[in-house]
Scaffold this motif. Structure first.
Motif, PDB file in Angstrom:
ATOM      1  N   ILE A 109       0.858  -1.184   0.000  1.00  0.00           N
ATOM      2  CA  ILE A 109       0.000   0.000   0.000  1.00  0.00           C
ATOM      3  C   ILE A 109       0.891   1.230   0.000  1.00  0.00           C
ATOM      4  N   TYR A 129      -2.773   0.945  -9.989  1.00  0.00           N
ATOM      5  CA  TYR A 129      -2.942   1.543  -8.677  1.00  0.00           C
ATOM      6  C   TYR A 129      -4.424   1.557  -8.327  1.00  0.00           C
ATOM      7  N   TYR A 143      -3.513   0.725  -3.223  1.00  0.00           N
ATOM      8  CA  TYR A 143      -3.058  -0.671  -3.210  1.00  0.00           C
ATOM      9  C   TYR A 143      -2.453  -0.970  -4.574  1.00  0.00           C
ATOM     10  N   PHE A 190      -3.769  -6.917   2.915  1.00  0.00           N
ATOM     11  CA  PHE A 190      -4.237  -5.532   2.953  1.00  0.00           C
ATOM     12  C   PHE A 190      -4.223  -4.963   4.367  1.00  0.00           C
ATOM     13  N   PHE A 205      -5.312   6.114  -0.054  1.00  0.00           N
ATOM     14  CA  PHE A 205      -4.432   4.957   0.047  1.00  0.00           C
ATOM     15  C   PHE A 205      -4.465   4.274  -1.315  1.00  0.00           C
ATOM     16  N   GLU A 210      -0.708  -4.360   5.841  1.00  0.00           N
ATOM     17  CA  GLU A 210      -0.053  -3.225   5.187  1.00  0.00           C
ATOM     18  C   GLU A 210      -0.689  -1.901   5.613  1.00  0.00           C
ATOM     19  N   LEU A 211      -2.023  -1.890   5.745  1.00  0.00           N
ATOM     20  CA  LEU A 211      -2.706  -0.661   6.149  1.00  0.00           C
ATOM     21  C   LEU A 211      -2.299  -0.252   7.554  1.00  0.00           C
TER      22      LEU A 211
END
Length: 119
Positions: A34, A55, A45, A90, A43, A93-94
């Motif tokens: 991310i 993206y 990904y 996800f 944001f 990473e967030l």
């Protein structure tokens, strides 16, 4: 060739967050990364295919649902018509990117304030 796909809407269904897009996603492969677009308050990904990177742009209005995915530990998927693809890693990473943004003026004061206000 790199391209951007904007999330048009999102909803939680069947214990997963579905990020709706308006174009095909077949052939895209999650990179489990991310990025941050602090100018657009988004944001991003990162996905890839044979032609380059794509993206997945997740703007600020979607962030409250992202917070809910973290709280409930549910998976995040991208959705177009009948196609669905999990955005693997996800939530992990967030969390990492949010922790990096908090109190970090390198992202710009407004981005930091928006992230801290929601997450």
């Amino acid at each position: 060739m790199n391209k951007r796909i904007l999330i048009s809407k999102a909803n939680i269904s069947d214990n997963k967050l579905l990020l709706q897009v308006n174009e095909p996603i077949s052939g895209l492969i999650p990179t489990e990364q991310i990025l941050v677009d602090s100018k657009q308050f988004s944001f991003v990904y990162l996905m890839e295919n044979q032609e380059g990177y794509t993206y997945i742009d997740i703007p600020e209005p979607i962030w409250p649902l992202l917070k809910e995915t973290l709280t409930r530990q549910i998976a995040v998927w991208i959705h177009f018509d009948e196609e669905e693809l999990e955005l693997t890693n996800f939530n992990e990473e967030l969390v990492d990117i949010i922790n990096n943004i908090r109190g970090n003026s390198n992202y710009g004061e407004e981005m930091v304030a928006k992230v801290e206000g929601i997450f």
